[in-house]
Structure formats: C-alpha cells, structure tokens
Design a protein around this motif. Structure first.
Motif, mmCIF file in Angstrom:
data_model
loop_
_atom_site.group_PDB
_atom_site.id
_atom_site.type_symbol
_atom_site.label_atom_id
_atom_site.label_comp_id
_atom_site.label_asym_id
_atom_site.label_seq_id
_atom_site.Cartn_x
_atom_site.Cartn_y
_atom_site.Cartn_z
ATOM 1 N N LYS A 141 0.877 -1.264 0.059
ATOM 2 C CA LYS A 141 -0.351 -0.343 -0.093
ATOM 3 C C LYS A 141 0.790 0.964 0.105
ATOM 4 O O LYS A 141 1.005 2.277 -0.646
ATOM 5 C CB LYS A 141 -0.775 -0.248 0.932
ATOM 6 C CG LYS A 141 -1.779 -1.216 0.973
ATOM 7 C CD LYS A 141 -2.833 -1.357 2.305
ATOM 8 C CE LYS A 141 -3.378 -2.189 1.941
ATOM 9 N NZ LYS A 141 -5.320 -2.018 3.709
ATOM 10 N N ASP B 150 -1.757 -9.435 -4.810
ATOM 11 C CA ASP B 150 -2.197 -8.961 -4.086
ATOM 12 C C ASP B 150 -2.576 -9.118 -2.665
ATOM 13 O O ASP B 150 -2.912 -10.341 -2.126
ATOM 14 C CB ASP B 150 -4.073 -10.017 -4.771
ATOM 15 C CG ASP B 150 -5.561 -8.612 -3.544
ATOM 16 O OD1 ASP B 150 -5.140 -9.160 -2.110
ATOM 17 O OD2 ASP B 150 -5.637 -8.079 -4.476
ATOM 18 N N GLU C 124 -4.725 -8.403 0.143
ATOM 19 C CA GLU C 124 -5.486 -9.478 1.556
ATOM 20 C C GLU C 124 -5.507 -10.450 0.859
ATOM 21 O O GLU C 124 -6.112 -11.700 1.410
ATOM 22 C CB GLU C 124 -6.594 -8.055 1.177
ATOM 23 C CG GLU C 124 -8.088 -8.763 2.063
ATOM 24 C CD GLU C 124 -8.841 -8.101 1.777
ATOM 25 O OE1 GLU C 124 -9.484 -8.015 2.586
ATOM 26 O OE2 GLU C 124 -8.358 -6.915 0.871
ATOM 27 N N ASP D 38 -2.930 -13.732 1.243
ATOM 28 C CA ASP D 38 -3.022 -13.615 3.215
ATOM 29 C C ASP D 38 -4.424 -14.487 3.301
ATOM 30 O O ASP D 38 -4.110 -15.212 4.150
ATOM 31 C CB ASP D 38 -2.534 -12.143 3.634
ATOM 32 C CG ASP D 38 -1.206 -12.096 3.478
ATOM 33 O OD1 ASP D 38 -0.171 -13.444 2.634
ATOM 34 O OD2 ASP D 38 -0.855 -10.926 4.204
ATOM 35 N N ASP D 39 -5.417 -14.094 2.685
ATOM 36 C CA ASP D 39 -6.235 -14.610 2.967
ATOM 37 C C ASP D 39 -6.065 -16.380 3.145
ATOM 38 O O ASP D 39 -6.795 -17.011 4.061
ATOM 39 C CB ASP D 39 -7.705 -14.759 2.198
ATOM 40 C CG ASP D 39 -8.561 -12.889 2.349
ATOM 41 O OD1 ASP D 39 -8.076 -12.470 3.796
ATOM 42 O OD2 ASP D 39 -9.138 -12.192 2.456
ATOM 43 N N ARG E 74 -4.678 -16.288 7.204
ATOM 44 C CA ARG E 74 -5.903 -16.467 8.450
ATOM 45 C C ARG E 74 -7.099 -17.739 7.437
ATOM 46 O O ARG E 74 -7.773 -17.548 8.651
ATOM 47 C CB ARG E 74 -6.442 -15.304 7.178
ATOM 48 C CG ARG E 74 -5.730 -14.110 7.940
ATOM 49 C CD ARG E 74 -6.633 -12.982 7.680
ATOM 50 N NE ARG E 74 -6.430 -12.566 6.209
ATOM 51 C CZ ARG E 74 -5.348 -11.427 5.967
ATOM 52 N NH1 ARG E 74 -4.817 -11.288 6.275
ATOM 53 N NH2 ARG E 74 -5.431 -11.267 4.434
ATOM 54 N N TRP F 76 -10.632 -15.162 12.895
ATOM 55 C CA TRP F 76 -10.727 -14.941 11.788
ATOM 56 C C TRP F 76 -12.121 -13.737 11.294
ATOM 57 O O TRP F 76 -13.054 -15.039 11.427
ATOM 58 C CB TRP F 76 -9.923 -14.776 10.547
ATOM 59 C CG TRP F 76 -9.746 -13.807 9.378
ATOM 60 C CD1 TRP F 76 -9.995 -12.652 9.441
ATOM 61 C CD2 TRP F 76 -9.909 -14.552 8.164
ATOM 62 N NE1 TRP F 76 -9.938 -12.483 7.569
ATOM 63 C CE2 TRP F 76 -10.305 -13.843 7.019
ATOM 64 C CE3 TRP F 76 -10.834 -15.791 7.250
ATOM 65 C CZ2 TRP F 76 -10.263 -13.611 5.537
ATOM 66 C CZ3 TRP F 76 -10.069 -15.956 6.200
ATOM 67 C CH2 TRP F 76 -10.040 -15.507 5.550
ATOM 68 N N GLU G 135 4.862 -5.983 8.309
ATOM 69 C CA GLU G 135 3.244 -5.699 8.242
ATOM 70 C C GLU G 135 4.476 -4.525 7.463
ATOM 71 O O GLU G 135 4.009 -3.204 7.115
ATOM 72 C CB GLU G 135 3.073 -4.616 9.470
ATOM 73 C CG GLU G 135 2.407 -5.633 9.822
ATOM 74 C CD GLU G 135 1.009 -5.999 9.376
ATOM 75 O OE1 GLU G 135 0.138 -5.364 8.925
ATOM 76 O OE2 GLU G 135 0.585 -7.051 9.912
#
Length: 471
Positions: free
Chosen positions: A171, A197, A199, A202-203, A207, A213, A301
């Motif tokens: 980002k 991508d 998100e 990592d989904d 996660r 979650w 992060e």
C-alpha cells in the motif's frame, strides 16, 4: 476478461549446526544433516506431495484451463534431490502438462540483490541453469527472494534479459493505485511488474484456518465472487504464496486443499481465466511506471527489508559476509561456493531479528537473536579464514582476478594441446593398424601359386583370295 495468476514458492533452508568459537579452524562442516533430512521429508509428506497431486488433478480436469507457476530456490532443490526426489518427479510430471511455468530466483534464496550486482547475477544464472536442466526451459520471469524489489533491482533484472518480475503490491508504494494492473520499472520500461494482491493472498496463506478471523470460514465461491466484483478494468489478480502454506501454515485438516481444488470451477462460472506470469507479460501492456525508490518485500507489516537488516547484528553479519563476495565469485572454488550458497540464505539473517512480528518465527536451535548471531558469526569466521587461506588478503581483487585469468588461460591452452595430442595419437594408431594389415597381406600373396599360363593359339595361315576380273 479477468485472469488469476496463481504462484507458489518452494524453498527449504539449510539448517546450521551448533558451532562454537573453539571449532573455528578445526571443523569446516557447518550443517545439521539430521535436521535437514527430517524437516524436508516432513514438509514433503505433509505439504508438497499432497498439494502438488491436487494441483495436478486440477490441471487434468481443466483441460488447459487451469494454470499455475512455481519458483524453486537452488538450495531447496538440493534438499529435494537428496531427501525427497519424489517431489521433483511430481514437478516434472506437472511440467509435461504445459500448464505450469517455472520462474527464476536467486539460487541461494539470499540477499545478494542488496549487496553485490555481480553476485546477484551469478546467483540467478545458477538457478536458471538448474531449472533448464530439470524442466527443459529457461525462465523469462524473475521472482527475487521474498519478492524483494526496488527500481535499481528492476534495472539489474532487466539487464539480465528478463521480461517481467513479481513483487509485492504494498500500500505504501501503490498509494491510490490498484495491484490489479500491469506496471513497469521506471529505469527499464521493458520490465513488466506483476504485483501481489496482499489481502487475497494472505486470506489463504495466513488466515484460512484462523477461527477468530472475521472471514472464517472461507469458501471458494465467496472468494471468487470477491474477485468478480472488482471493477471491470482491474483484470490481473496475482495470488502469490509459499507452497508450504498448503499443509503446514494451513494444515490439511482445515480442508485447504478442497478449497484450492474448488477455485477453477467457481472461476469458470464467473468467466475468470487462469494465466501464467509469462502469458500475462507477453499479452498485456503496462498502464504506467511504478516508482519504488526504497526496497520492499512481502515480509511483515512494513513490507521492507528490516526483518533481515533491521538491527546492528544483522548488518554486521551481512556486511562481513559480502565483504568476500568478489573474491568468491572470481575464485570459483566448488566447496567454497557451496558453503557460500548456504550461508547467503536470508533465513540466517531473519533468525537474528529483534522485531516484533505478527507471523510466528521459529528460530530452531537458537534461544534468541543474539544466540543466532553468535553461532552464525563463528561459522562465518571459519569460512572467511578458509577463503583467505586459499587467496591471501594481501592479494587484492584485481590481482587475484588477473592471476586466476592467467591460470584459466593456461588451463585452456593445455586442454587444446591435450586434444591435439589425443587426435595425433588416434591418427598414429590408425596408420600403424593399416601398416600391420598391409604386412599381413604380403606373405599371403607370396605363398599363393602363380596361375598357369594358357598356350598361345596358333595363327592360321592367311589364304590369299583369287583376284577378280578387271582388277
């Protein structure tokens, strides 16, 4: 039309053994063979083989629709060769389907791109050679260790001849931009960039099995619906992760493979394709340059390199290691080069991190960052002593390069002369064999009786014809 680019990394670290200060100069073997064999056989059984078999089944069912990409570090391949050759055999079967692409990456899975341009190029070339040997095709797309990238690194990669590169859709780099477009390096406009991508990747990889979650449980149809709902012009969805996410990070009991297996059917219903990185780079144009003046990665992060170089211990170890990079590259000593590959691996520096991280870090034999640093520096001390014993410090790099060039040239001259000697010996042997054959033929000819001559036929007396009248 939207397309999913699904990519998996395969890498296995070489575990270092406990190495004391008093071992320096005495013990030149730095590795924990038992742990290396145990860890690779475990991950092969629990992750690699079931995951690859699932992907193979998906390819067969898709009849060319489902496609996937892999990159394999050279040191990871070495571990598979020794302890889990069935994984390589399965990858070769996948390669034969024509629906799999193998990418380039540094052989050592190290940080040479941050330290030494020549070492980085040699590291990548070595891995490309191995990929070509096993899979019959040289990679055209590069994935750096942990997706490490910057404008300068992009320029180096383009100079090596690559058409595209994978990196993180961070980002802080993208700002208002979307990762679902193709960008290019500002230094080398011909180098296309595929952005992960964060998100969506990592989904699955981080996660999926986390019951706390908010997205749990994650179903394939819902996942694909999110992709289909993206703006129509956002066409490239890059989902990148480690292959060990399927079985290790997300255990098989979580039904992670069933989720992956259901993705193609759900995507096909929504008119979404699957493509390899090279297909995307070949068919698609860049929408603009992506400026990345500072180095980014897919770790932590911050998405930077602080997990490897964030404290003084890490930087000291890193600088000391790469202080001999030119000498090692010039010298090309096989045993030194193998240790060089293993000691470069980025995991060695990550074990020294003092950062708080949201992703669990298994330091193995080390009790903490300082313990990892001490052990590594002991090994590095012995390693550098070995380099200096072969090529003394008094000889600078230019002198060493000149000396080794002279030795190599002499070696080439000797090789040419040896070939000429071999050719002449072969010629002499042929001539001697022909001479022996001729000698053997002469006695045989002498013993053979002469053929009796036929008596000459008696000539008939000529008969004079009577003269005709008028003659």
């Amino acid at each position: 039309m939207k397309t999913i680019c699904l990519y998996f990394e395969i890498h296995q670290i070489i575990h270092l053994k406990r190495y004391r200060f008093f071992d320096i100069g005495i013990d030149h073997y730095y590795y924990d063979d038992y742990e290396n064999e145990r860890s690779i056989t475990d991950i092969a059984a629990r992750s690699y083989m079931p995951a690859l078999e699932t992907l193979q089944e998906m390819i067969k069912q898709g009849n060319g629709y489902f496609k996937v990409a892999f990159s394999i570090s050279g040191v990871g391949m070495e571990q598979l060769e020794m302890h889990a050759p069935q994984v390589i055999a399965k990858l070769q079967e996948l390669n034969e389907t024509g629906c799999v692409e193998f990418l380039a990456e540094p052989y050592s899975h190290g940080l040479s791109s941050l330290a030494n341009e020549e070492s980085f190029a040699a590291d990548v070339k070595k891995q490309c050679d191995k990929m070509e040997d096993y899979f019959g095709k040289r990679p055209t797309i590069l994935r750096n260790s942990s997706l490490i990238y910057s404008d300068d690194i992009g320029g180096q990669v383009a100079a090596m001849g690559f058409k595209g590169m994978l990196t993180e859709g961070a980002k802080h780099v993208l700002g208002w931009k979307s990762p679902h477009y193709i960008y290019h390096c500002p230094i080398a406009p011909n180098l296309k960039l595929l952005l992960r991508d964060v998100e969506l990747s990592d989904d699955i990889s981080l996660r999926f099995s986390n019951t706390s979650w908010e997205g749990y449980p994650l179903f394939a149809d819902n996942y694909i619906n999110r992709i289909a709902a993206l703006p129509e012009e956002e066409q490239f969805i890059n989902i990148f992760m480690e292959l060990s996410a399927l079985g290790i990070a997300q255990p098989l009991s979580s039904n992670i493979l069933e989720f992956i297996k259901a993705l193609p059917a759900c995507a096909k219903e929504k008119g979404i394709e699957f493509s390899t990185p090279s297909e995307i780079c070949m068919k698609s144009k860049s929408v603009g340059q992506l400026d990345v003046p500072d180095t980014l990665s897919w770790v932590d992060e911050e998405r930077d390199v602080s997990t490897w170089l964030g404290n003084a211990m890490q930087r000291e170890a890193f600088n000391k290691l790469y202080s001999v990079a030119d000498r090692i590259r010039i010298a090309q000593d096989p045993r030194i080069n193998q240790d060089w590959d293993y000691l470069q691996a980025s995991n060695n520096f990550r074990f020294m991190t003092t950062k708080a991280t949201s992703v669990g870090l298994d330091r193995g034999i080390y009790s903490g960052a300082f313990d990892a640093f001490t052990n590594y520096m002991n090994i590095l001390g012995d390693f550098i002593n070995r380099v200096n014993s072969l090529y003394p410090e008094e000889i600078d790099n230019d002198q060493l390069n000149g000396l080794l060039t002279t030795i190599r040239n002499q070696g080439e001259e000797i090789e040419v002369k040896d070939k000429e000697i071999t050719r002449l010996k072969t010629k002499i042997e042929k001539m001697e064999a022909a001479e022996e054959k001729l000698k053997a033929a002469k006695p045989a000819a002498a013993k053979k009786p002469a053929a009796a001559k036929k008596p000459a036929a008696a000539k008939k007396p000529a008969v004079k014809k009577p003269a005709k009248k008028g003659e």
